[in-house]
Design a protein around this motif. Sequence first.
Motif, PDB file in Angstrom:
ATOM      1  N   LYS A   2       0.829  -1.209   0.000  1.00 55.82           N
ATOM      2  CA  LYS A   2       0.000   0.000   0.000  1.00 55.82           C
ATOM      3  C   LYS A   2       0.863   1.258   0.000  1.00 55.82           C
ATOM      4  O   LYS A   2       0.548   2.236  -0.676  1.00 55.82           O
ATOM      5  N   PRO A  19     -12.236  -3.742   3.351  1.00 59.16           N
ATOM      6  CA  PRO A  19     -10.831  -3.314   3.467  1.00 59.16           C
ATOM      7  C   PRO A  19      -9.960  -4.236   4.322  1.00 59.16           C
ATOM      8  O   PRO A  19      -8.741  -4.156   4.270  1.00 59.16           O
ATOM      9  N   THR A  28     -12.522  -2.064  -1.563  1.00 62.93           N
ATOM     10  CA  THR A  28     -13.089  -0.862  -0.955  1.00 62.93           C
ATOM     11  C   THR A  28     -14.190  -1.238   0.038  1.00 62.93           C
ATOM     12  O   THR A  28     -14.265  -0.697   1.139  1.00 62.93           O
ATOM     13  N   GLU A  29     -15.023  -2.202  -0.354  1.00 58.19           N
ATOM     14  CA  GLU A  29     -16.124  -2.636   0.514  1.00 58.19           C
ATOM     15  C   GLU A  29     -15.647  -3.496   1.684  1.00 58.19           C
ATOM     16  O   GLU A  29     -16.222  -3.468   2.765  1.00 58.19           O
ATOM     17  N   SER A  79      -5.395  -0.817  -4.940  1.00 53.92           N
ATOM     18  CA  SER A  79      -6.823  -1.152  -4.863  1.00 53.92           C
ATOM     19  C   SER A  79      -7.772  -0.011  -5.220  1.00 53.92           C
ATOM     20  O   SER A  79      -8.964  -0.109  -4.978  1.00 53.92           O
ATOM     21  N   SER A  80      -7.262   1.049  -5.832  1.00 56.35           N
ATOM     22  CA  SER A  80      -8.115   2.210  -6.115  1.00 56.35           C
ATOM     23  C   SER A  80      -9.276   1.875  -7.042  1.00 56.35           C
ATOM     24  O   SER A  80     -10.306   2.537  -7.009  1.00 56.35           O
ATOM     25  N   ASN A 126     -10.708  -1.237  -7.216  1.00 57.58           N
ATOM     26  CA  ASN A 126     -11.268  -2.519  -6.803  1.00 57.58           C
ATOM     27  C   ASN A 126     -12.398  -2.307  -5.802  1.00 57.58           C
ATOM     28  O   ASN A 126     -12.168  -1.992  -4.636  1.00 57.58           O
ATOM     29  N   GLU A 127     -13.625  -2.488  -6.271  1.00 60.02           N
ATOM     30  CA  GLU A 127     -14.807  -2.266  -5.426  1.00 60.02           C
ATOM     31  C   GLU A 127     -14.858  -3.221  -4.237  1.00 60.02           C
ATOM     32  O   GLU A 127     -15.302  -2.847  -3.153  1.00 60.02           O
TER      33      GLU A 127
END
Length: 158
Positions: free
Chosen positions: A36, A53, A50-51, A43-44, A46-47
């Motif tokens: 990171k 983490p 994001t959901e 992961s910008s 990648n839904e």
Amino acid sequence: MQITTPKRNASNRIVPLTDGVIEAFLKLKELQENDKIRNKEWSSKNEIITEYPGLVLTTKKGNCFLTSYVEQECKRLVDKINSKKERSAKEEHIVYEPLKIHPHMFRHTFVTNCYQQKMDTRVLIDIVGHSNPQMTNHYTHPETEFMHREFKKYEDLL
């Protein structure tokens, strides 16, 4: 790709982890944190990440780790081992049986090891999520050495 609930109720279960497995997950989490920092785009797009983490099994770019990656890694390692065995067999003029490994074999190995260590069957069934003891038996493949040790117990009784 999606995250869903398990297909069967028996799949909802507590799975204990060894200290070694916990250490491995913590190491993966540490590597992920380093990824990171190194990759601002991590992961910008990648839904799912994001959901969710808290997912630990991710790629260096922050994508979800797919089961096909494990299959590919098994194949890569098996190919490497088999090529060494094949070269050695040719030198010694012997026939060898190529090694075959797929990820699901690890589940069979786990069940067999637990059985051979005399883990309580009811506990083992719950850990692996089988609703039927016969399925756990299907996953159990006692090693020859184990069978000889167990048979020796009978022989000692005579």
